[in-house]
Scaffold this motif. Sequence first.
Motif, PDB file in Angstrom:
ATOM      1  N   GLY A  93       0.799  -1.220   0.000  1.00  0.00           N
ATOM      2  CA  GLY A  93       0.000   0.000   0.000  1.00  0.00           C
ATOM      3  C   GLY A  93       0.829   1.266   0.000  1.00  0.00           C
ATOM      4  N   GLY A  94       0.153   2.401  -0.031  1.00  0.00           N
ATOM      5  CA  GLY A  94       0.818   3.693  -0.097  1.00  0.00           C
ATOM      6  C   GLY A  94       1.033   4.348   1.251  1.00  0.00           C
ATOM      7  N   PHE A  95       0.780   3.636   2.346  1.00  0.00           N
ATOM      8  CA  PHE A  95       0.976   4.205   3.676  1.00  0.00           C
ATOM      9  C   PHE A  95       1.885   3.286   4.503  1.00  0.00           C
ATOM     10  CE2 PHE A  95      -3.152   5.646   2.196  1.00  0.00           C
ATOM     11  CZ  PHE A  95      -3.121   7.004   2.456  1.00  0.00           C
ATOM     12  N   SER A  96       2.597   3.877   5.427  1.00  0.00           N
ATOM     13  CA  SER A  96       3.405   3.102   6.364  1.00  0.00           C
ATOM     14  C   SER A  96       2.483   2.435   7.387  1.00  0.00           C
ATOM     15  CB  SER A  96       4.404   4.021   7.076  1.00  0.00           C
ATOM     16  OG  SER A  96       5.105   3.319   8.073  1.00  0.00           O
ATOM     17  N   ILE A  97       2.913   1.275   7.884  1.00  0.00           N
ATOM     18  CA  ILE A  97       2.110   0.574   8.874  1.00  0.00           C
ATOM     19  C   ILE A  97       3.024   0.003   9.951  1.00  0.00           C
ATOM     20  CG2 ILE A  97       2.144  -1.636   7.639  1.00  0.00           C
ATOM     21  CD1 ILE A  97      -0.754  -2.060   8.653  1.00  0.00           C
ATOM     22  N   THR A 118       8.191  -5.171  17.628  1.00  0.00           N
ATOM     23  CA  THR A 118       7.416  -4.171  16.898  1.00  0.00           C
ATOM     24  C   THR A 118       8.155  -3.786  15.622  1.00  0.00           C
ATOM     25  OG1 THR A 118       6.412  -3.315  18.922  1.00  0.00           O
ATOM     26  CG2 THR A 118       6.447  -1.851  17.010  1.00  0.00           C
ATOM     27  N   THR A 119       7.451  -3.817  14.503  1.00  0.00           N
ATOM     28  CA  THR A 119       8.085  -3.609  13.198  1.00  0.00           C
ATOM     29  C   THR A 119       7.322  -2.554  12.402  1.00  0.00           C
ATOM     30  OG1 THR A 119       8.751  -5.943  13.177  1.00  0.00           O
ATOM     31  CG2 THR A 119       8.851  -4.760  11.086  1.00  0.00           C
ATOM     32  N   VAL A 120       8.071  -1.624  11.838  1.00  0.00           N
ATOM     33  CA  VAL A 120       7.491  -0.581  10.979  1.00  0.00           C
ATOM     34  C   VAL A 120       7.801  -0.926   9.532  1.00  0.00           C
ATOM     35  CG1 VAL A 120       7.478   1.864  10.391  1.00  0.00           C
ATOM     36  CG2 VAL A 120       7.759   1.142  12.778  1.00  0.00           C
ATOM     37  N   ILE A 121       6.766  -0.984   8.690  1.00  0.00           N
ATOM     38  CA  ILE A 121       6.946  -1.291   7.274  1.00  0.00           C
ATOM     39  C   ILE A 121       6.539  -0.063   6.463  1.00  0.00           C
ATOM     40  CG2 ILE A 121       6.445  -2.899   5.411  1.00  0.00           C
ATOM     41  CD1 ILE A 121       5.391  -3.869   8.870  1.00  0.00           C
ATOM     42  N   PRO A 122       7.508   0.619   5.873  1.00  0.00           N
ATOM     43  CA  PRO A 122       7.164   1.800   5.064  1.00  0.00           C
ATOM     44  C   PRO A 122       6.325   1.421   3.843  1.00  0.00           C
ATOM     45  CG  PRO A 122       9.509   1.744   5.618  1.00  0.00           C
ATOM     46  CD  PRO A 122       8.951   0.395   5.973  1.00  0.00           C
ATOM     47  N   GLU A 128      12.102  -7.675   6.753  1.00  0.00           N
ATOM     48  CA  GLU A 128      12.213  -9.015   7.314  1.00  0.00           C
ATOM     49  C   GLU A 128      12.116  -8.933   8.837  1.00  0.00           C
ATOM     50  OE1 GLU A 128      14.871 -12.793   6.137  1.00  0.00           O
ATOM     51  OE2 GLU A 128      15.994 -11.292   7.268  1.00  0.00           O
ATOM     52  N   ALA A 129      11.290  -9.783   9.425  1.00  0.00           N
ATOM     53  CA  ALA A 129      11.074  -9.762  10.880  1.00  0.00           C
ATOM     54  C   ALA A 129      11.125 -11.184  11.431  1.00  0.00           C
ATOM     55  CB  ALA A 129       9.736  -9.114  11.211  1.00  0.00           C
ATOM     56  N   ALA A 130      11.414 -11.283  12.722  1.00  0.00           N
ATOM     57  CA  ALA A 130      11.520 -12.586  13.393  1.00  0.00           C
ATOM     58  C   ALA A 130      10.154 -13.011  13.930  1.00  0.00           C
ATOM     59  CB  ALA A 130      12.532 -12.514  14.524  1.00  0.00           C
ATOM     60  N   THR A 251      -5.151  -2.248   9.361  1.00  0.00           N
ATOM     61  CA  THR A 251      -5.574  -1.025   8.677  1.00  0.00           C
ATOM     62  C   THR A 251      -4.457   0.005   8.708  1.00  0.00           C
ATOM     63  OG1 THR A 251      -6.537  -0.136  10.722  1.00  0.00           O
ATOM     64  CG2 THR A 251      -8.008  -1.375   9.257  1.00  0.00           C
ATOM     65  N   TYR A 252      -4.465   0.875   7.702  1.00  0.00           N
ATOM     66  CA  TYR A 252      -3.527   1.995   7.662  1.00  0.00           C
ATOM     67  C   TYR A 252      -4.024   3.103   8.599  1.00  0.00           C
ATOM     68  CZ  TYR A 252      -1.429  -0.176   3.538  1.00  0.00           C
ATOM     69  OH  TYR A 252      -0.803  -1.048   2.678  1.00  0.00           O
TER      70      TYR A 252
END
Length: 470
Positions: A93-97, A118-122, A128-130, A251-252
């Motif tokens: 998507g076009g938003f960070s989550i 806690t992981t931020v995906i731009p 990559e997360a554990a 949700t974004y």
Amino acid sequence: MILSQIVIEKFKSLIGAMEPWKSLKGSQFVQHLAIMLGWSIEDASYKVERAHQEGFLDTAINRSSILAHGEDREYIPRKPTPGRGKANIINQGGFSITLLRGMEFMSDGQNQYCLNETTVIPAHSTVEAAFTQSWKEEITHEITEEKPFYEILFGRDISPTVMDFSVHVDENGRGEFELWVYNRRFFNVGADASCYDEFYHYTDQIGIRFGNGIFGRIPPKGAIVKITMTRTLGDVFLLSGQTLYPIEELTYPNGESASISIEVSETIQDGSDMEPTEEMRRNLHYWPVYDERLIWDNDYGFFLKRRFPEVVFVKAWGEEDAEKMWGYNVEHINKIWIAAYAPRTGIREDVMKAISDVPMMCRNFKWHDVEHISFSVKIVGKVLSDRIIEDVKNDILKTLQDAYGRDSTNRRDSVRLHEIYECIYGTGHFDKTTGAWFEATIEGQHQAEFIYQMVSIDIKASAPDITYVQ
């Protein structure tokens, strides 16, 4: 003569000595009555022998009997550990989550997995997360009676999958839950301590036990106990390329449904089941020696390897050994160093938490990173022409990797040349009577200079030179 036949003959003898029954001694009626009595006593004798057999740890067969022996010794079986791995989280998507630590996901096999951090995906990115194969679950229990050593048992379907749990108690029914801490056998606690002990019941159930008002508090009648558990299926795996699905809708920030896909990038594996019956039988012999009393250096190894089966190296030392390595320092007093290695991340935090949860006085624990040192083995040899040289080389390297590899759970604590020879002979390719032979030499540092050094083999530098016997 078997017991039933002895009983038959004895019964007929007794009947024959009784005047009213004397004439019936040889009758079919007495014969069948004697047979019934003989087999009844045979069956009763067998049941007595089996019950007697279950009364001893080494001869017991039923798991419930071995668990009962364990409960008598206040033994708690090793809990399961979760499989661990990594996955790519793809944000289309076009938003960070932001995905919070502990968020749960489901696989196609209906197994639950948990995000470790806690992981931020731009937007339009992949991170990559554990992940671990675990999930949270909560149960509540109302105290039905105010009495010393009140006990609560977990369900039999739940207990084998519980890897960790915490206990909160609401004493006044207002939803004000207070954390009660685990204290092994109520060690060094007073009457006002909010704590509980853990035990494992012979019915294959985890149990918690509260205090008696002298050692630990007694929860009042009507109090609500909330038990938050982390559960895992243990020895299951999820292969690379498999997909995980969020259990809750993502949700974004603008409220739009998130376009997220999750694909396993590193197989989620290396979990372990709860301690099996036969391992429990063996450990019960040594349990009275350790009993989670961390006094000698070996106690720490036994304690931590039971808690974390994936640990392949662990050392503990105090001020005396510290002075031998680093010289005298007043800062060494009452300090204990811990060094441990496992082929996964996060073992440092898990180890230090497990040790700090054991109530002890006047001890200050400090973590020390493991220093890895490696050696190689030079192997020159000849085999018979009926062998495939590549298979011989692979078997040698596989055997050495299992015995001395950094991540091997079967690794040996010391490196000796004669044991290397035994490993290679164990491959079956070098029968001394056939003319096949080999020579092995150790190259590099194969003995630890300091306690915290872990010695392992460098397989890439240990390429065997094998040819055929002429």
